[in-house]
Every structure is written in structure tokens, then in C-alpha cells.
Design an enzyme around this catalytic site. Structure first.
Site, PDB file in Angstrom:
ATOM      1  CE1 TYR A  47      -3.850   7.245   1.132  1.00  0.00           C
ATOM      2  CE2 TYR A  47      -5.304   7.033   3.029  1.00  0.00           C
ATOM      3  CZ  TYR A  47      -4.411   6.468   2.135  1.00  0.00           C
ATOM      4  OH  TYR A  47      -4.086   5.142   2.252  1.00  0.00           O
ATOM      5  CE  LYS A  89      -5.644   4.470  -0.822  1.00  0.00           C
ATOM      6  NZ  LYS A  89      -5.052   3.457  -1.714  1.00  0.00           N
TER       7      LYS A  89
END
Lengths: 322, 322
Positions: free
Chosen positions: B150, B154
Site C-alpha cells: 500500500y 501511494k
């Protein structure tokens, strides 16, 4: 063991295959050196080199999954991923840069992942991942802040490699290379092309334009040391790198003016006077965003080789092409 | 002006649309506030909300270029890109995380680029882009070093947004959000879900597991302040951000134990005693890699709003759900 070199027809790829053939072995999956059975050179054009039974030459598009599947097998325990669209070209042709520098890197990692054999993947990154307001000497903890599409794509490649490593899909290692000088051959579309050109062309009796000011700081590495570092990085036990998979390789911090002075000392005034100082704002903007030096203590602690001074780099180039 | 919110059915998306409807205007391409004509809420499921003539609800896959082309037009001068697969889920389902968090972000930027109108794109990033050996207080110059897929996705989204901005394809702005607490509703698959759960469930008379130790530092922001910051970031003149398009938004640095103490002060011992301290190594590994605080001087200099203390955050949550 089998080895894949992407960008195998390129300057570093050609040097690397010669070094691997001379060396004869590379550390394998068990951690012990194994003899090299096959080296596959993938590039968009077929690599030109004398026939050698251990070398397989493949011309193909690295962004094509079928091509990648054809050059990788469970026997491939080492991948040197050198293929890239250079900085000046990636800035001019955004989509081509994204396709080769980002999409193909991800595809290569995905094909390695689907093999399930966790090959060692050595990826070459660049000074161009840094930029913006930088300390005089870039640290390992300095934020990547690329100011070019090439640098952005390399930084993304680093992040992908680190995550694929963390997930256990590959054994990933990132070599952040200084600008390579002196490259033989012709100028290319890299913004840093002049960093070889202002030495190479004058030695060949030609004039060469230097597009940056004399006080522009460059962070340079010779081709010989670059190849030695790529081999050392591949063979390094994985746990020595730990969770930070990228290593800032040692360079020489010199200004463009220092390079002219070194050329004068090694080859004389007549040669050095063939450098023409004609500034190019486009090149200055990209090259000026790169760091002039970075902290090399981690690389030195891991015993990576390094150049000693730029005069010696010029002398080695002269012997090499002689 | 038209506005697109991706992740429009989500918690922040729903708060944002209400705030936009109340506000009625947003800074437009000329730099002056313009009245909001239409807000499109895109999400994988249709957002559930009372009929409102200015709001268009679209259920569709954000990774589908046809869907993105249908929700973006030359009139769309603001995009709030909130859609993402949360941290725990992106870690479990690597391919889904890559598809939504990376591919869809890039596709959205490409569709904005093909419009040629340079919309303002506000992208939400996270504490999860940081990790590894961190200073006590993360600085703007601290290297992104995500320790989860994740966080990697990002960080790549940030790099893409910065380069698309630099190239003039969009007017890009990145909001690095602290962990949002207190979220209403149910637990989700975010590794940080407990940071709301240990306040929300006890207030609802339920027990809640805290999977990290009492001394684990968290960097928190209330939903109200998060929405206020997203609006402020959108309306900020572009030149104030300069070449660094990401802003570390102000948070509260508290430990899990501090949160329990605050809950005890605000709601009493009976409520606070409903937190069960049951450590979960998977969650601890991800959450423990995030910074406990970062330097907020840049955000404060730009007058972004901030929470004052966690007791007030709990009180605001209690009033909100009452």
C-alpha cells in the site's frame, strides 16, 4: 546458471557480458559461486559481438510479455536489468519513457514472480532520482525528488523492486550509478552525454560542446568501476543490504571545469582547448538538478570498488581505445 | 465548475461531498472561486445519499478507461482522487492493490492529460509511504521508504502526480494524511482500523481489540480536519506549493496508551476498560513501520487547519454520532 542481461546490446551490457565471460562464475541461489552456462542478451536490436557458445543474442521488445517469457526460465538465477530510455529521450518522448522505463521494468518483475524461483535482479538506477533542494552531500536517508521523467521512472522502478523483494517475488538489488564517464562511441540523448563527449571528442581530434557552466558539479564513475560494482552487488549476500535494497555507488565529485583541467594535464592544452563552452538551458536544468556528490560510507563499508581520481579515468579510457 | 470525487461512496468521499455542497464554491482555473455546478461521485458501488440535484452518482470500475472518460470532461476542473484499496487488503491481495492504487491512479492522470485542460488533482497519500529507520520527527526531506505494498503504491502515485504536474498535464497536489481517527461505522481492512475501533466500539458499548502495544506511537487526524485540509489544499495557489507537490498535513502524535487515557477522561473508566490489549504481529509490523510524527512547519506556514488534542477529537466524534 543462466543469466539475462536486458539492454544487452548497449555499452554497459556489452562490457558486462565480457566481464562475466572472463569471470566464468557468479554466486548462485545456494550462495556459492556457480559456473555460467548461458548469458542471454536482450535488446531492441541484436547485440553485435563475436560468436561465443555461452552467449545467446535476442532482438525483441522488452515491453512484450512473450519476449520476456522467452528469455527467462527457471534456470535464470541472475537478471541484470540495464535496458532504459535515456534521460533526454524520456523527457522528449514521455510515453516511450513510461513504456520502457516503467512498464517493462514491472513486466520483468512480474515474469520473474510467476517463475517462483526468486532470481537475483540487479537494477541500475541513477543520480536522476534526486533533485530539488539537496544537501551538499546526498545521504542514504535523502528523499528521492526527481526533476525529470527519466528520474521519476527510475525512482518508481526502485520502489517496485523493493516491494517485489519484500514480498519474496525476487531477490532485488538497486545500483544507483553516478554518471558514467568516459563512454566510448558516439553522443547519445542522455542529458549527461557531454560528460563523456568533452573528454572523448577532444582526444579524437574533434571539438565538443559543453552545455553546462564550468562550476557545474558532476558525480562520475568510470565504466570499469561500474561493471565491477554491478558484479559485486549481484554477489553480495542479501542480508548485508537488509531492507534498504538500493546502494549509492561511489563516485568522483568533479566540476566540468575540473574535467577540462584533468584533460589538459593528461593530454595537453591543444586537446583541452577543443572543449567549447556553449550553455544549453534544457541540459543545464536537468543536470543541475542532480546531486554533485553523495555519501558513500555504506558502499565503502560493503567494499564496493571506486575510482581514485579523474586523471586516471582519462588515462584508462585512452589505453582502452588505443 | 464540475468536480469528480473518486472513492465517492467511501467515508471521506461522503464527508467531502457534504462539505462541498455546504461551501458551494471552489477555486476555478482562473484562480477565483466559482460556484459548483456538478459533483460526480465515482465508486465501485453506488454512493447512498439523499437526492441532490448537483450530485451525480456513478458505480463503476476506476481501472476502466471508459468509466474514467465518462466521468471526466473539459468542465471538470477539480478531481479529488480518494479511491484506494486499504493497507491490509493491498498486502493480502497484491494484484488488486496494484490495479487500483497504481494502475487506476495512472489511468486517471492519463485521462486528465488527454483532456488538455490541466485540472487540479488532489491525491490522498499516507503515513505508509515512510518506513525503515526513521528520525523521531519525519522531515519534508526524509526519504520515502514504504514497508508495505500500500505504501509503495501511494509513493509511486505521488511520484507520478509530481511528474504529470511538472510536465503540465495536471495541476497536482498530494495530501499526506495522518491516520484518520475517529472514523464512524465498521472496522475495515486497513492495518490502522483499530485506531478508530478502540474509541468507537467502547463508546458503542462493545469491546475492541488493540493489536499494538500501549507505547506504539500513532500520528492521527480527525475526519473534520482531514476534509478541511483537502479543501484548503485544492484552493491553494499552485506557486505556494512550488516544485514539492506533497504536503505533510498536521497530526496529533499520541500513543495507543494515550488514546485509552483520553477515552477514560472523556467517557469514563467503564468505557475505557472495553479496550482489550491483544497484540497482532502482522498489524504491529505494518503500523510500527509508520512515523509517529512529522514536521508540520510547512503545513502550518501555509495555514492548514489542525486538531488541538485527542480529547477534543473524541468529544467531536461523540457529538457527531449523537
Amino acid at each position: 546458471m543462466n543469466i539475462l542481461i536486458t539492454g544487452g546490446a548497449g555499452f554497459l551490457g556489452q562490457r558486462l557480458v565480457q566481464a562475466l565471460l572472463r569471470k566464468g562464475t557468479l554466486v548462485g541461489p545456494t550462495g556459492a559461486p556457480e559456473s555460467i552456462q548461458k548469458i542471454t542478451l536482450l535488446d531492441v536490436v541484436a547485440a553485435q559481438m563475436p560468436h561465443e557458445p555461452r552467449v545467446e543474442i535476442v532482438a525483441g521488445n522488452i515491453a512484450d510479455v512473450a519476449v520476456l517469457r522467452s528469455v527467462l526460465s527457471e534456470k535464470t538465477s541472475a537478471v541484470f536489468h540495464l535496458a532504459s530510455v535515456v534521460s533526454g529521450q524520456a523527457e522528449m518522448d514521455f510515453d516511450l519513457g513510461m513504456q520502457v522505463n516503467l512498464d517493462a521494468t514491472r513486466l520483468l518483475l512480474d515474469v520473474c514472480r510467476e517463475m517462483g524461483t526468486k532470481p537475483r535482479v540487479v537494477f541500475t538506477s541513477s543520480v536522476a532520482v534526486y533533485g530539488g533542494a539537496l544537501p551538499d552531500v546526498v545521504q542514504d536517508s535523502t528523499a528521492l525528488n526527481p526533476q525529470s521523467s527519466y528520474g521519476t521512472q527510475k525512482a518508481i522502478g526502485e520502489l517496485l523492486l523493493s516491494d517485489y523483494h519484500r514480498k519474496g517475488f525476487v531477490d532485488g538489488r538497486v545500483a544507483r550509478l553516478p554518471t558514467i564517464s568516459v563512454r566510448p562511441g558516439k553522443p547519445n540523448q542522455a542529458a549527461s552525454s557531454f560528460a563523456s563527449g568533452i573528454i572523448r571528442e577532444p582526444l579524437n581530434g574533434l571539438e565538443a560542446d559543453c552545455p553546462v557552466s564550468k562550476d557545474t558539479k558532476l558525480w562520475l564513475m568510470s565504466p570499469e568501476i561500474a561493471i565491477a560494482c554491478l558484479l559485486a552487488l549481484h554477489d553480495l549476500p542479501s542480508e548485508i543490504l537488509g531492507s534498504n535494497r538500493a546502494i549509492n555507488l561511489p563516485g568522483l565529485s568533479v566540476t566540468a571545469g575540473d574535467m577540462e583541467d584533468a584533460l589538459r594535464r593528461v593530454a595537453g592544452e591543444a586537446v583541452a582547448s577543443r572543449i567549447r563552452w556553449i550553455r544549453n538551458p534544457k541540459v543545464e536544468r536537468i543536470v543541475g538538478s542532480w546531486p554533485g556528490a553523495w555519501d558513500t560510507s555504506r558502499a565503502r563499508h560493503m567494499a564496493f570498488p571506486a575510482d581514485t581520481d579523474f586523471d586516471s579515468v582519462i588515462r584508462a579510457f585512452m589505453e582502452d581505445v588505443a
